[in-house]
Design a protein around this motif. Sequence first.
Motif, short mmCIF file in Angstrom:
data_model
loop_
_atom_site.label_atom_id
_atom_site.label_comp_id
_atom_site.label_asym_id
_atom_site.label_seq_id
_atom_site.Cartn_x
_atom_site.Cartn_y
_atom_site.Cartn_z
N TRP A 1 3.61 -3.64 -5.60
CA TRP A 1 4.33 -2.48 -5.12
C TRP A 1 5.71 -2.28 -5.73
O TRP A 1 6.42 -1.35 -5.39
CB TRP A 1 4.50 -2.53 -3.60
CG TRP A 1 3.20 -2.64 -2.86
CD1 TRP A 1 2.74 -3.74 -2.20
CD2 TRP A 1 2.20 -1.65 -2.71
NE1 TRP A 1 1.52 -3.48 -1.64
CE2 TRP A 1 1.16 -2.20 -1.94
CE3 TRP A 1 2.08 -0.32 -3.14
CZ2 TRP A 1 0.02 -1.49 -1.59
CZ3 TRP A 1 0.94 0.38 -2.79
CH2 TRP A 1 -0.08 -0.21 -2.03
N LYS B 1 12.74 0.27 -0.56
CA LYS B 1 12.06 1.51 -0.23
C LYS B 1 12.46 2.01 1.14
O LYS B 1 12.72 1.25 2.05
CB LYS B 1 10.54 1.27 -0.22
CG LYS B 1 10.07 0.77 -1.57
CD LYS B 1 8.60 0.53 -1.55
CE LYS B 1 8.16 -0.19 -2.81
NZ LYS B 1 8.90 0.25 -3.99
N LYS B 2 12.43 3.28 1.24
CA LYS B 2 12.77 3.88 2.52
C LYS B 2 11.50 4.10 3.31
O LYS B 2 10.50 4.57 2.80
CB LYS B 2 13.47 5.23 2.25
CG LYS B 2 14.12 5.82 3.48
CD LYS B 2 15.53 5.26 3.69
CE LYS B 2 16.12 5.77 4.99
NZ LYS B 2 15.51 5.17 6.20
N LEU B 3 11.53 3.71 4.55
CA LEU B 3 10.35 3.88 5.37
C LEU B 3 10.62 4.93 6.44
O LEU B 3 11.52 4.78 7.26
CB LEU B 3 10.00 2.53 6.03
CG LEU B 3 8.78 2.53 6.93
CD1 LEU B 3 7.56 3.01 6.20
CD2 LEU B 3 8.56 1.13 7.46
N ASP B 4 9.85 6.00 6.39
CA ASP B 4 10.09 7.08 7.33
C ASP B 4 8.92 7.19 8.30
O ASP B 4 7.83 7.57 7.92
CB ASP B 4 10.27 8.38 6.54
CG ASP B 4 10.64 9.53 7.44
OD1 ASP B 4 10.78 10.65 6.93
OD2 ASP B 4 10.78 9.31 8.67
N VAL C 1 4.44 1.43 3.19
CA VAL C 1 5.29 2.32 2.42
C VAL C 1 4.61 2.77 1.14
O VAL C 1 4.65 3.93 0.75
CB VAL C 1 6.63 1.63 2.07
CG1 VAL C 1 7.38 2.42 1.04
CG2 VAL C 1 7.46 1.47 3.31
N GLY C 2 3.97 1.80 0.48
CA GLY C 2 3.27 2.13 -0.75
C GLY C 2 2.25 3.23 -0.54
O GLY C 2 2.15 4.17 -1.32
N LEU D 1 2.19 5.43 1.98
CA LEU D 1 2.85 6.67 2.37
C LEU D 1 3.42 7.38 1.14
O LEU D 1 3.34 8.59 1.01
CB LEU D 1 3.98 6.38 3.36
CG LEU D 1 3.54 6.00 4.78
CD1 LEU D 1 4.76 5.66 5.62
CD2 LEU D 1 2.78 7.14 5.43
N GLU D 2 3.98 6.56 0.22
CA GLU D 2 4.58 7.16 -0.97
C GLU D 2 3.55 7.86 -1.82
O GLU D 2 3.85 8.78 -2.55
CB GLU D 2 5.28 6.07 -1.80
CG GLU D 2 6.70 5.83 -1.36
CD GLU D 2 7.39 4.81 -2.25
OE1 GLU D 2 6.69 4.23 -3.11
OE2 GLU D 2 8.59 4.61 -2.08
N ARG D 3 2.31 7.34 -1.76
CA ARG D 3 1.28 7.95 -2.56
C ARG D 3 0.62 9.12 -1.84
O ARG D 3 -0.45 9.57 -2.22
CB ARG D 3 0.20 6.92 -2.94
CG ARG D 3 0.64 6.09 -4.13
CD ARG D 3 -0.06 4.75 -4.16
NE ARG D 3 0.42 3.90 -5.23
CZ ARG D 3 1.68 3.46 -5.34
NH1 ARG D 3 2.58 3.81 -4.44
NH2 ARG D 3 2.04 2.69 -6.35
N GLY D 4 1.28 9.57 -0.76
CA GLY D 4 0.81 10.78 -0.11
C GLY D 4 -0.24 10.58 0.95
O GLY D 4 -0.79 11.53 1.48
#
Lengths: 260, 358, 311
Positions: free
Chosen positions: C131, C136-139, C69-70, C72-75
């Motif tokens: 983190w 957190k949402k995991l998509d 997730v971390g 993914l969140e950072r793009g």
Amino acid sequence: MSAGPGPLLVVEGVSVRFGALLALNQVSLEIHRGEIVAIIGPNGAGKTTLLNVVSGFYHPYEGRILFDGRDRTRLSPPDVAALGLARTFQNVALFKGMSVLDNIMTGRLLKMRGHFLLDAIWWGPARRQELEHRAFVERIIDFLEIQAIRKTPAGRLPYGLQKRVELARALAAEPQLLLLDEPMAGMNVEEKEDMCRFILDVNDEFGTTIALIEHDMGVVMDISDRVAVLDYGRKIADGTPDQVRKDQAVLDAYLGVTHD
Amino acid sequence: MIYREAGQFKTTYASDQAIFPIVQDRVFVALFALAAFVAVPLVANEYWLQAVLIPFLIYALAAIGLNLLTGYAGQLSLGTGGFMAVGAYAAFKLTTAFPALNILIVFPLAGLVAAGVGLVFGIPSLRIKGFYLAVATLAAQFFLIWLFNKVPWFVNYASSGTITAPPRSLFGVMLTGPQATAGVRYLVALSMVVVFALVAKNLVRGRVGRSWMAIRDRDIAAEIIGVRPMRTKLLAFGISSFYCGIAGAEFVFLYLGSAETLAFDIGLSFLVLFMVIIGGLGSVLGSFLGAAFIVLVPIFLTNAPHTLGFNLPVALQKQIELMVFGGLIIFFLIVEPRGLARLWQITKEKLRLWPFPH
Amino acid sequence: MTETLLAVLRPFAEIAGSPAFFIEVLIGGVCAGLMYSLVALGFVLIFKASGVFNFAQGVMVLFAALTLVGLLERGVPLALALPVTMAVMVALAFAIERMVLRPLVNQPQIILFMATIGMNFFLEGLGEMAWGANVKKLDVGIPDKSFMVKGVQINQLELVAALTAAVLVTVLAVFFQRTRIGRALRAVADDHEAALSIGIPLKTIWVVVWSVAGLVAIVAGIMWGAKSGVQFSLSLIALKALPVLILGGFESVPGAILGGLIIGVGEKIGEVYWGPLVGGAIENWFAYVLALAFLLIRPQGLFGEKIIERV
């Protein structure tokens, strides 16, 4: 030792199976008071199984076991021990976390009466009992010459001494019948001589009946009054050492004639 | 040179069996007891008593209980929190139902209730061993907590769902409740733990302790030489739960003042287990050392950054605490899996030889 | 008395009365069960190969999810984030082997178990520090929507999760039974020293196993995280896996599957139909009591090996 009325232990047609494997097949054996009986046979013959079934650890699927004339086939191990039976084990079963002294004291557990509440208070009956039993155990320690290692944790001892401590533990129970499973395995000549001397002394001085499993033929021939031979779960010979030495079936078993 | 046994010969078995066979030990313990009972309440400040010493004494009692079961008898238990809860709620119900009953009697009675529950949940130990047994004790833990949560009778139908220690006194001195001073509560906890530690020591150095250790080390051989497994294991569960029950009652009555089931959750079970393992399985002294370790480390971690001059944000501090705590546990287990008690033994042996190296 | 009896029996009537609902509950139970199996699988792998009950498995799941997730969140795109997370888990496996397993190689099981609890705390702190502590949402691109099949509602996400779990579990089962490495792993689980003496590289095996467990943790983390968000309660999954392992035996891959299913289904049905009788929330302890009941009948679990004691 004078023979009491009848044999001390009678094993009658006992069979033990593990699933499809017949570990003991209709084995019959008598052990008289004061005797030293050796049980010999090739590996896997069922010798330890025999001791285990006498101890009550396995229950036979057919046959009877009589101790002192009374049927005790279905008893549990602690009950069997209470009847006066003590043993040592093939793979030394000492309590590794305890000192030698404590290990031998566990042999006295059956003789120790008391209530845990009294133990909790300690001063009074519990303490007195503890000291009495300690005195008894010290005599055994003297007898087996293991004074120096009293406080050593059992797990740290060399193999030969561990075997001796196990013997001490069995003796502490003041048994009528002592079962020894390969008491001299892994020992050198001197240690074996010592062990033989102890076994003979125990039999002489305390009159304890002894049954031992042993591979060393010299020892067997020297110290036993009688020898029973097992092979593939069956008893194939039973008699004095001389008789057994010359028995054809025994020679076949040891020299490896094919069986059907 | 000082710590030597030379010249001290034990001429009777009695002196050999004593808890403190060496004179130096006896002197040390006597001085220590004097300090603990007399000096500390006079000298220590509120914070130390309330935040460190009282919980230490209570945890030590629970740790002794668990050590008897897991360290001596070899039965792994993860249900300590649940049994402590039983003690706490039992004490609460007893003292609210019988307010005239002396609180010092209520505690052991609560312990008896916990012992009964412990016996019941110990029955599976006759069939199940090792890790599997731990699961049975987990069932006890979760079920008991759920029970105390769901059934309002346990909290006397209070809407808050908490139990609160009512004020109780002895000879005019307040022992529990908001009026009871930290000094008094400390002395009560201290006396209880000293008495029960002595009892534990008596049990383990005699017949009972040996039968437990026999079952722990080789249960089959133990059975063959005459130890009765059912009796021995159930006795261990019963006595252990008794200790944990009293500790649980003290937890609420002498330390927290009031509590809800959250205080007794699985985290507590693990905490006490840590104390026992780090302190040393199979050692009464170890239970004390482990409890001290577990109580002091978080305090040290909370205060260390201050004294060293840093100031960390609270969240980060908590995270570092977690990491250090976990790391310390692993470190300890690697360095001395037999715990602080063993380290202490080694220290004493070295002291005997000092100033010689060997 | 009869009232209680009736109350206990009434749910059976409810079941018979609306079978579609029952099937929904059943499916929910199966899906939850498969997820449990996934986590239990991680335990089984490690236990099989190192004899260690890895309490930190739950936290590893969390850690894996957090890392993913971390990133993914950072793009970072999914195609890159996934392998990077895998690399992180492998690195973790190396670290664990070097710093925890090797020094403790001959210690009794309980010591190793406690060490993994220590790891649990450590990784929890580390994960939070690295983190952040919020949910957190995991998509992963699968919509959390339901569709109807013959009057029964099925959730898409749960279905994908269940299928993935099923596939993974089958692959691993085959791996253990049929391949050489699988055999080597079983040898190691049986006896470290014996395995060493016939030339099996212990250290490599351990790293392999813990990495595979890490992979399983990633999958489990994704599935759980997509369903309920990535949060710290994930680390408590370890405790839930215990009853599954009890039922299935600690060393059996098929056992972990079956155990997970039984627990998942049992729990759901118990909670939905009988839960209201006693005020609900029996999910807290139901699994353990179920496991306990099984243990009393079969002390070695469903698939465990019968313990033949020798003296």
